[in-house]
Design a protein around this motif. Structure first.
Motif, PDB file in Angstrom:
ATOM      1  N   GLY A 384      40.481  42.629  54.227  1.00  0.00           N
ATOM      2  CA  GLY A 384      41.219  40.913  53.691  1.00  0.00           C
ATOM      3  C   GLY A 384      41.779  40.807  51.954  1.00  0.00           C
ATOM      4  O   GLY A 384      42.211  39.524  52.485  1.00  0.00           O
ATOM      5  N   LEU A 385      41.239  40.870  51.373  1.00  0.00           N
ATOM      6  CA  LEU A 385      41.985  41.025  49.797  1.00  0.00           C
ATOM      7  C   LEU A 385      42.870  41.838  49.194  1.00  0.00           C
ATOM      8  O   LEU A 385      42.549  43.336  49.665  1.00  0.00           O
ATOM      9  CB  LEU A 385      40.847  40.175  48.976  1.00  0.00           C
ATOM     10  N   THR A 386      43.789  41.297  48.613  1.00  0.00           N
ATOM     11  CA  THR A 386      44.468  42.128  47.775  1.00  0.00           C
ATOM     12  C   THR A 386      44.615  42.493  46.366  1.00  0.00           C
ATOM     13  O   THR A 386      44.621  41.513  45.771  1.00  0.00           O
ATOM     14  CB  THR A 386      46.069  41.791  48.237  1.00  0.00           C
ATOM     15  N   PHE A 387      43.542  43.350  45.902  1.00  0.00           N
ATOM     16  CA  PHE A 387      43.142  44.151  44.686  1.00  0.00           C
ATOM     17  C   PHE A 387      44.772  45.128  44.105  1.00  0.00           C
ATOM     18  O   PHE A 387      44.821  45.506  43.724  1.00  0.00           O
ATOM     19  CB  PHE A 387      42.256  45.059  44.186  1.00  0.00           C
ATOM     20  N   ARG A 388      44.437  43.725  42.265  1.00  0.00           N
ATOM     21  CA  ARG A 388      46.127  44.355  42.024  1.00  0.00           C
ATOM     22  C   ARG A 388      45.341  44.759  39.916  1.00  0.00           C
ATOM     23  O   ARG A 388      44.172  44.058  39.909  1.00  0.00           O
ATOM     24  CB  ARG A 388      46.850  43.514  41.871  1.00  0.00           C
ATOM     25  N   PHE A 389      45.576  46.064  40.009  1.00  0.00           N
ATOM     26  CA  PHE A 389      45.602  46.492  38.190  1.00  0.00           C
ATOM     27  C   PHE A 389      47.119  46.454  37.657  1.00  0.00           C
ATOM     28  O   PHE A 389      48.074  47.490  38.145  1.00  0.00           O
ATOM     29  CB  PHE A 389      44.615  48.255  38.210  1.00  0.00           C
ATOM     30  N   GLU A 390      46.454  45.265  36.387  1.00  0.00           N
ATOM     31  CA  GLU A 390      47.853  45.140  35.545  1.00  0.00           C
ATOM     32  C   GLU A 390      46.709  45.340  34.208  1.00  0.00           C
ATOM     33  O   GLU A 390      46.047  45.066  33.489  1.00  0.00           O
ATOM     34  CB  GLU A 390      48.636  43.996  36.262  1.00  0.00           C
ATOM     35  N   PRO A 391      47.706  45.965  33.491  1.00  0.00           N
ATOM     36  CA  PRO A 391      47.710  46.134  32.379  1.00  0.00           C
ATOM     37  C   PRO A 391      48.001  45.060  31.253  1.00  0.00           C
ATOM     38  O   PRO A 391      48.973  43.734  31.928  1.00  0.00           O
ATOM     39  CB  PRO A 391      49.012  47.244  31.285  1.00  0.00           C
ATOM     40  N   THR A 430      42.843  40.233  40.310  1.00  0.00           N
ATOM     41  CA  THR A 430      43.724  40.638  39.743  1.00  0.00           C
ATOM     42  C   THR A 430      42.775  41.217  38.080  1.00  0.00           C
ATOM     43  O   THR A 430      41.803  40.435  37.980  1.00  0.00           O
ATOM     44  CB  THR A 430      44.703  39.805  39.273  1.00  0.00           C
ATOM     45  N   VAL A 431      42.355  42.486  37.849  1.00  0.00           N
ATOM     46  CA  VAL A 431      42.564  42.773  37.375  1.00  0.00           C
ATOM     47  C   VAL A 431      43.093  43.452  36.252  1.00  0.00           C
ATOM     48  O   VAL A 431      44.620  44.341  36.447  1.00  0.00           O
ATOM     49  CB  VAL A 431      41.417  44.392  38.115  1.00  0.00           C
ATOM     50  N   ASP A 445      40.608  37.776  37.405  1.00  0.00           N
ATOM     51  CA  ASP A 445      40.956  36.597  37.842  1.00  0.00           C
ATOM     52  C   ASP A 445      40.470  36.755  39.192  1.00  0.00           C
ATOM     53  O   ASP A 445      41.252  37.608  39.773  1.00  0.00           O
ATOM     54  CB  ASP A 445      42.552  36.401  37.594  1.00  0.00           C
ATOM     55  N   ASP A 446      40.731  35.275  40.058  1.00  0.00           N
ATOM     56  CA  ASP A 446      40.992  34.989  41.479  1.00  0.00           C
ATOM     57  C   ASP A 446      42.138  33.476  41.537  1.00  0.00           C
ATOM     58  O   ASP A 446      42.128  32.958  40.585  1.00  0.00           O
ATOM     59  CB  ASP A 446      39.716  35.619  42.018  1.00  0.00           C
ATOM     60  N   ASP A 447      42.580  34.072  42.781  1.00  0.00           N
ATOM     61  CA  ASP A 447      42.725  32.686  43.176  1.00  0.00           C
ATOM     62  C   ASP A 447      42.525  31.535  44.183  1.00  0.00           C
ATOM     63  O   ASP A 447      42.929  30.605  45.220  1.00  0.00           O
ATOM     64  CB  ASP A 447      44.578  33.054  44.167  1.00  0.00           C
ATOM     65  N   GLY A 448      40.870  31.874  43.678  1.00  0.00           N
ATOM     66  CA  GLY A 448      40.323  30.737  44.544  1.00  0.00           C
ATOM     67  C   GLY A 448      40.236  29.199  43.498  1.00  0.00           C
ATOM     68  O   GLY A 448      40.851  28.830  43.245  1.00  0.00           O
ATOM     69  N   PRO A 449      39.011  28.417  43.837  1.00  0.00           N
ATOM     70  CA  PRO A 449      38.822  26.908  43.377  1.00  0.00           C
ATOM     71  C   PRO A 449      38.677  27.013  42.177  1.00  0.00           C
ATOM     72  O   PRO A 449      38.893  25.595  41.654  1.00  0.00           O
ATOM     73  CB  PRO A 449      37.761  26.608  44.327  1.00  0.00           C
ATOM     74  N   GLY A 450      38.373  28.542  42.025  1.00  0.00           N
ATOM     75  CA  GLY A 450      38.343  28.067  39.716  1.00  0.00           C
ATOM     76  C   GLY A 450      36.898  27.691  39.330  1.00  0.00           C
ATOM     77  O   GLY A 450      35.958  27.428  40.394  1.00  0.00           O
ATOM     78  N   ILE A 451      36.416  27.219  38.553  1.00  0.00           N
ATOM     79  CA  ILE A 451      35.215  27.054  38.002  1.00  0.00           C
ATOM     80  C   ILE A 451      35.481  25.800  37.059  1.00  0.00           C
ATOM     81  O   ILE A 451      36.713  25.963  36.241  1.00  0.00           O
ATOM     82  CB  ILE A 451      34.731  28.378  37.144  1.00  0.00           C
ATOM     83  N   PRO A 452      35.092  24.869  37.150  1.00  0.00           N
ATOM     84  CA  PRO A 452      35.277  23.857  36.405  1.00  0.00           C
ATOM     85  C   PRO A 452      34.431  23.296  35.247  1.00  0.00           C
ATOM     86  O   PRO A 452      34.222  24.527  34.621  1.00  0.00           O
ATOM     87  CB  PRO A 452      33.747  22.390  37.520  1.00  0.00           C
ATOM     88  N   ALA A 453      35.363  23.133  34.231  1.00  0.00           N
ATOM     89  CA  ALA A 453      35.380  22.781  32.982  1.00  0.00           C
ATOM     90  C   ALA A 453      33.899  23.150  32.109  1.00  0.00           C
ATOM     91  O   ALA A 453      33.382  23.407  31.315  1.00  0.00           O
ATOM     92  CB  ALA A 453      36.561  22.927  31.716  1.00  0.00           C
TER      93      ALA A 453
END
Length: 517
Positions: A384-391, A430-431, A445-453
């Motif tokens: 169900g997820l899309t995994f991408r590899f970018e330089p 994204t990797v 990286d992910d497009d989720g809620p993130g991590i509070p500072a």
């Protein structure tokens, strides 16, 4: 071998063999030995120097005496010069006058063996060196071994049988009247006289013996004992901070882990030892606290799956006829797998921390191949997820990114990062990989809620989960990111949570050293 009543062979037990002197005693003994050698050598050198100086003085006095006596012969003076021991001899060997020397004739044989100088052999040279009508300055030295029954009249028997030295010189020529006036003997023909002066070194020898005795018997042992006592006291004062450190370590070893050893105000090796000891104790206390926290957290985390597994089994056993046994077994298997994953993570975490850098940097890993392999697996496990590899934007000129370490450990870093991103991502992970500042840089990286500072550092602690509900299905045990940082640190790298570049989601960055340095 014969044995004593206790069953031990005779000679097998030597209590003094197991005894070793302490630091203070060794320092005192070393100081005693060194000072004894130094003071003994100093006593010898001082005595030798004193003897040489006094002997030079005796030789100088004898030289002055022989000249003075020769000058006073024409005046018939009877005053001995500087209390010297001398004799005036006629050409036939007769003693005309003497001072502090025994009579030269006994049965018409010279007892001291003093012989006059033959004036005929030296007259030409002597007459050229005359400084007055009746004296010359030419002086020679003779050595005579005294008979065992003859001693010069010097108030001492120390010279008996020894070889003594005399200065001799010629004086004259003198007339018969001058000789009769000087010696009281009439009828002597005109002739030259020989003046003989003893080089008396008794005072030098006696003074040397006294000085050597005082220095060697009294001063050297006393000074050596004083130095040894000083070394004993000074060593005790120097070891007092070490004793304080020992007492502090004894209290800490008894359970007072919060205490520290005292650091002396000096800036010597003892102060550095105390500071290093306190630093080590700080690390040990932190490690002990971390271990206790790990045990407590592990116990807490294990309670939930164990309680769930127990309830899954207890309820069907209470009502076996109504139980759906395939579902019961499936639920028990799920809880067992969770327990196994938790145990594996704890074991890997402990082994990584114990191995350190030397045990984790064996071999090399190419990150491009590793990422490609794991992303291909994710297409099947997380459809169900899309995994991408970018330089990265500036990957450099390197076609490969090779880091040191075992493939299992480096792969675990990437797997845990992907697990964490897949757990929180809305649809895309994204990797990115590249080389920056001489290090491999891996970003997930992910497009989720993130991590509070305020939680970006805390998420790397063990058993930390930001989901307050601790959902068994959505949340892990809280060891994934802790393992990432532990493994990265053991490989000489870092693991951090940084602000997301696009303003949302989580942005985790791992930096690892390159295999070629």
């Amino acid at each position: 071998m014969r044995a004593d009543p206790l069953g031990q062979p005779f000679g097998a037990y030597r209590p003094w063999r197991s005894w070793r002197p302490g630091v203070r005693l060794r320092a005192a003994l070393a100081a005693l030995l060194a000072s004894a050698v130094a003071f003994g050598f100093a006593a010898f050198r001082v005595g030798h120097t004193v003897q040489e100086e006094l002997e030079r003085g005796a030789v100088a006095r004898a030289g002055l005496t022989v000249q003075d006596v020769a000058h006073k012969i024409p005046d018939s003076s009877d005053e001995p010069f500087q209390d010297g021991a001398y004799a005036v001899l006629a050409e036939d060997g007769r003693w005309l006058r003497s001072s502090r020397l025994s009579d030269a004739f006994h049965d018409e044989a010279p007892r001291l063996g003093l012989l006059p100088i033959d004036p005929g052999a030296k007259r030409s040279r002597i007459e050229s060196e005359l400084t007055s009508p009746h004296c010359c300055e030419s002086v020679d030295e003779v050595a005579i071994r005294l008979p065992s029954d003859v001693v010069p009249n010097l108030g001492s028997w120390r010279l008996r049988g020894l070889t003594v030295r005399f200065y001799r010189t010629l004086a004259g020529p003198f007339t018969s009247d001058q000789l009769a006036k000087y010696s009281g003997v009439t009828g002597l023909p005109p002739q030259w006289l020989t003046v003989v002066v003893l080089i008396d070194t008794q005072e030098a020898e006696q003074t040397t013996e006294t000085v050597t005795w005082v220095l060697g018997v009294f001063l050297a042992p006393g000074a050596s004992l004083f130095v040894a006592l000083t070394a004993w006291l000074v060593t005790g004062l120097a070891l007092r901070p070490v004793e304080s450190i020992r007492r502090g370590m004894a209290r800490i070893g008894a359970g007072a882990f919060h205490e520290r050893v005292p650091v002396p105000p000096s800036r010597d090796a003892v102060a550095r030892l105390a500071a290093t000891t306190n630093t080590t104790l700080d690390r040990l206390e932190r490690a002990l606290a971390e271990q206790r926290r790990l045990v407590a957290d592990a116990s807490h985390e294990l309670r939930s799956p164990l309680a769930a597994l127990r309830s899954t089994l207890e309820v069907p056993l209470a009502h076996p006829a109504q139980a759906d046994w395939p579902a019961v077994v499936a639920g028990a298997l799920t809880d067992t797998e969770r327990l196994q994953d938790l145990a594996d993570d704890l074991l890997l975490l402990a082994r990584t921390q114990e191995a350190g850098a030397d045990g984790t940097k064996e071999g090399t890993v190419e990150l491009h191949d590793l990422i490609t392999e794991q992303l291909a697996e994710r297409g099947h496990t997380d459809p169900g997820l899309t995994f991408r590899f970018e330089p990265l934007e500036d990957p450099g000129e390197r076609a490969e990114v090779v880091v040191p370490g075992r493939e299992a450990l480096v792969g675990r870093i990437l797997r845990n990062l992907l697990d964490n991103a897949a757990r929180h991502a809305a649809g895309t992970v994204t990797v990115r990989l590249g080389v920056t500042d001489g290090c491999a840089r891996l970003e997930v990286d992910d497009d989720g809620p993130g991590i509070p500072a305020e939680d970006r550092e805390r998420v790397f602690d063990r058993f930390v989960r930001l989901d307050t509900a601790r959902n068994r299905a959505a949340g892990g045990a809280g060891l994934g990111l802790a393992l990432v940082r532990t493994i990265a640190t053991s490989l000489g790298g870092t693991a951090t949570a940084e602000p997301p570049p696009y303003g949302h989601g989580a942005h985790l960055v791992v930096r690892l050293p390159l295999a070629d340095g």
